[in-house]
Design an enzyme around this catalytic site. Structure first.
Site, PDB file in Angstrom:
ATOM      1  N   GLY A  14       8.179 -17.141 -23.070  1.00  0.00           N
ATOM      2  CA  GLY A  14       8.141 -15.985 -22.169  1.00  0.00           C
ATOM      3  C   GLY A  14       8.944 -14.833 -22.745  1.00  0.00           C
ATOM      4  O   GLY A  14       9.979 -15.044 -23.357  1.00  0.00           O
ATOM      5  N   GLY A 117      13.177 -19.599 -26.341  1.00  0.00           N
ATOM      6  CA  GLY A 117      13.939 -20.366 -25.363  1.00  0.00           C
ATOM      7  C   GLY A 117      13.749 -21.840 -25.654  1.00  0.00           C
ATOM      8  O   GLY A 117      13.357 -22.231 -26.768  1.00  0.00           O
ATOM      9  N   ASP A 118      13.964 -22.636 -24.640  1.00  0.00           N
ATOM     10  CA  ASP A 118      13.936 -24.084 -24.787  1.00  0.00           C
ATOM     11  C   ASP A 118      12.629 -24.614 -25.428  1.00  0.00           C
ATOM     12  O   ASP A 118      12.671 -25.356 -26.412  1.00  0.00           O
ATOM     13  CB  ASP A 118      14.144 -24.672 -23.378  1.00  0.00           C
ATOM     14  N   ASP A 142      16.398 -17.052 -18.207  1.00  0.00           N
ATOM     15  CA  ASP A 142      16.926 -18.182 -17.419  1.00  0.00           C
ATOM     16  C   ASP A 142      18.347 -18.588 -17.794  1.00  0.00           C
ATOM     17  O   ASP A 142      19.009 -19.276 -17.023  1.00  0.00           O
ATOM     18  CB  ASP A 142      16.019 -19.412 -17.584  1.00  0.00           C
ATOM     19  N   ARG A 177      16.607  -8.836  10.300  1.00  0.00           N
ATOM     20  CA  ARG A 177      15.760  -9.945   9.834  1.00  0.00           C
ATOM     21  C   ARG A 177      16.502 -10.869   8.878  1.00  0.00           C
ATOM     22  O   ARG A 177      17.543 -10.504   8.331  1.00  0.00           O
ATOM     23  CB  ARG A 177      14.548  -9.383   9.070  1.00  0.00           C
ATOM     24  N   MET A 184      13.410 -16.230 -10.538  1.00  0.00           N
ATOM     25  CA  MET A 184      13.010 -17.239 -11.525  1.00  0.00           C
ATOM     26  C   MET A 184      14.149 -18.221 -11.785  1.00  0.00           C
ATOM     27  O   MET A 184      15.302 -17.959 -11.457  1.00  0.00           O
ATOM     28  CB  MET A 184      12.520 -16.582 -12.798  1.00  0.00           C
ATOM     29  N   ARG A 186      13.550 -22.333 -13.279  1.00  0.00           N
ATOM     30  CA  ARG A 186      12.834 -23.568 -12.951  1.00  0.00           C
ATOM     31  C   ARG A 186      13.761 -24.756 -12.708  1.00  0.00           C
ATOM     32  O   ARG A 186      13.636 -25.477 -11.748  1.00  0.00           O
ATOM     33  CB  ARG A 186      11.885 -23.924 -14.096  1.00  0.00           C
ATOM     34  N   GLU A 237      13.224 -20.313  -7.938  1.00  0.00           N
ATOM     35  CA  GLU A 237      11.878 -20.894  -7.765  1.00  0.00           C
ATOM     36  C   GLU A 237      11.896 -22.421  -7.863  1.00  0.00           C
ATOM     37  O   GLU A 237      11.044 -23.103  -7.301  1.00  0.00           O
ATOM     38  CB  GLU A 237      10.907 -20.314  -8.810  1.00  0.00           C
TER      39      GLU A 237
HETATM   40  O1  F6P Z   1      11.231 -19.458 -18.967  1.00  0.00           O
HETATM   41  C1  F6P Z   1      11.098 -18.155 -18.569  1.00  0.00           C
HETATM   42  C2  F6P Z   1      10.274 -18.037 -17.311  1.00  0.00           C
HETATM   43  O2  F6P Z   1      10.278 -16.678 -16.922  1.00  0.00           O
HETATM   44  C3  F6P Z   1      10.705 -18.938 -16.141  1.00  0.00           C
HETATM   45  O3  F6P Z   1      11.810 -18.441 -15.444  1.00  0.00           O
HETATM   46  C4  F6P Z   1       9.436 -18.983 -15.325  1.00  0.00           C
HETATM   47  O4  F6P Z   1       9.394 -20.133 -14.538  1.00  0.00           O
HETATM   48  C5  F6P Z   1       8.366 -18.991 -16.375  1.00  0.00           C
HETATM   49  O5  F6P Z   1       8.927 -18.431 -17.549  1.00  0.00           O
HETATM   50  C6  F6P Z   1       7.114 -18.230 -15.995  1.00  0.00           C
HETATM   51  O6  F6P Z   1       6.178 -18.357 -16.989  1.00  0.00           O
HETATM   52  P1  F6P Z   1       4.836 -17.481 -17.102  1.00  0.00           P
HETATM   53  O7  F6P Z   1       5.162 -16.234 -17.834  1.00  0.00           O
HETATM   54  O8  F6P Z   1       3.885 -18.360 -17.847  1.00  0.00           O
HETATM   55  O9  F6P Z   1       4.382 -17.186 -15.709  1.00  0.00           O
END
Ligand code: F6P
Length: 363
Positions: A14, A117-118, A142, A177, A184, A186, A237
């Protein structure tokens, strides 16, 4: 005549703010100080497999410091070890890593700077074993890569979340409210924690702490009793209820991490509204968090990472990732960086500080 020295560079996974700043830092120094040619592979490992690349000139990498995204393009579904190919009109997955290696070798590169990233760096680790001379630069909004205190992209994402929180705060207050903001993250709640604390969230929900809806509602009611008739909830998320699971939106087969999450804010809005009888609304910040210009911190980090990565490459110290530890540039084995995700420790100083101002974590 001596052969021109050449290095390769690619951005995988990403995108995030700061990638261009890092590309610029690596390339400018390689071109200006070492008269090297810089070969930029397009769309991450996809370009390496498909032999798609372009030479980056000093002009190509000028004026991109503040630009979001990546001028090279990226892909988070291009794993050379499990690559989608068409066979008799059917999509099947094959190991095309040898092809990637041949393309790399053919260009006569001195090394490949891999920004990821990872997921991307796990693949880089496998390519290293094949013989590619890789040095890595950590990036991800992240901030969940081990071995480095910060990845670039994170600070920019946090400032976007903070600004969004400030805006949502005023409308929450006006309408009395409960506002839920989904961010983001995961498996790690870094963005929710930092963005939540900076944005004055009343409740922060992260994947590291399975939440209890009753506890969240308790906090909202406590605020009502104190005369604060609105509440702000930030949810990562990947957060999930006790005895529950994260909300999966879809699976992307070819991606190194196929899970795509989304929907926890909607789930919470319904639950909280039912239990408290207070009006709830939710906002999913999504890819807004990955777009646009990097913050000053991310530009500085990316620039230093680029400089340090080229140092590693020149020393032929392959298989390492540049890292930022306690305010200093370091290098760690790539293996250590990808072995385990860096999650938020439950005794993190920011979490303790947040609890001390009354922020709840749903536990
Ligand atoms: O790893 C980066 C990230 O932005 C996460 O935070 C997110 O869950 C994921 O990539 C979203 O991926 P995509 O761009 O495929 O929607």
């Amino acid at each position: 005549m001596s052969k021109k020295r050449r290095i390769g560079i690619l951005t995988g996974g990403g995108d995030c703010p700061g990638l261009n700043a890092a590309i610029r830092a690596v390339s400018k120094r390689a071109i200006r100080d070492f008269q090297m040619e810089v070969i930029g592979f397009e769309d991450g490992f996809l370009g390496l497999v498909e032999n798609r690349f372009r030479k980056l000139s000093d002009l190509d990498v000028s004026g991109i410091l503040a630009r979001g995204g990546t001028i090279l393009g990226t892909s988070n579904r291009a794993n050379p070890f499990w690559f989608p190919v068409l066979r008799d009109g059917k999509e099947v997955y094959e190991d095309v890593s040898k092809k990637a290696f041949k393309n790399y070798q053919h260009l006569g590169l001195e090394g490949l700077v891999t920004l990821g990233g990872d997921g991307t760096l796990k693949i880089a680790q496998q390519l290293l074993a094949l013989g590619l001379e890789i040095v890595a630069i950590p990036k991800t909004i992240d901030n969940d890569l081990s071995g480095t205190d910060f990845t670039f992209g994170f600070d920019s994402a946090v400032s976007i979340v903070t600004e969004a929180m400030d805006r949502i705060h005023t409308t929450a207050e006006s309408h009395h409210r409960v506002m839920i903001v989904e961010v983001m993250g995961r498996y790690a709640g870094w963005i929710a924690l930092y963005g939540g604390v900076a944005g004055g969230a009343d409740v922060i929900l992260i994947p590291e702490i399975p939440f209890d809806v009753d506890k969240i509602c308790g906090k909202v009611w406590e605020r009502q009793m104190e005369g604060k008739n609105f509440s702000m909830v930030v949810v990562a998320e990947g957060a999930f209820p006790k005895k529950g699971k994260p909300v999966v939106r879809k699976m992307i087969k070819a991606s190194p991490d196929p899970v795509r999450l989304g929907g926890i804010a909607a789930f919470l809005a319904e639950k909280i509204e039912k239990k408290t009888e207070l009006e709830c609304r939710f906002t999913v910040l999504g890819h807004l968090q990955r777009g646009g210009s990097p913050t000053a911190f991310d530009r500085l980090l990316a620039t230093q990472f680029g400089h340090a990565a080229l140092d590693l490459l020149l020393k032929k110290d392959f298989g390492k990732m540049v890292a930022f530890q306690k305010g200093e540039m370091r290098a760690v084995p790539l293996r250590d960086a990808v072995e385990e995700l860096k999650k938020v420790p439950l005794n993190h100083p920011l979490m303790l500080a947040a609890r001390s101002v009354g922020t709840a974590f749903g536990d």
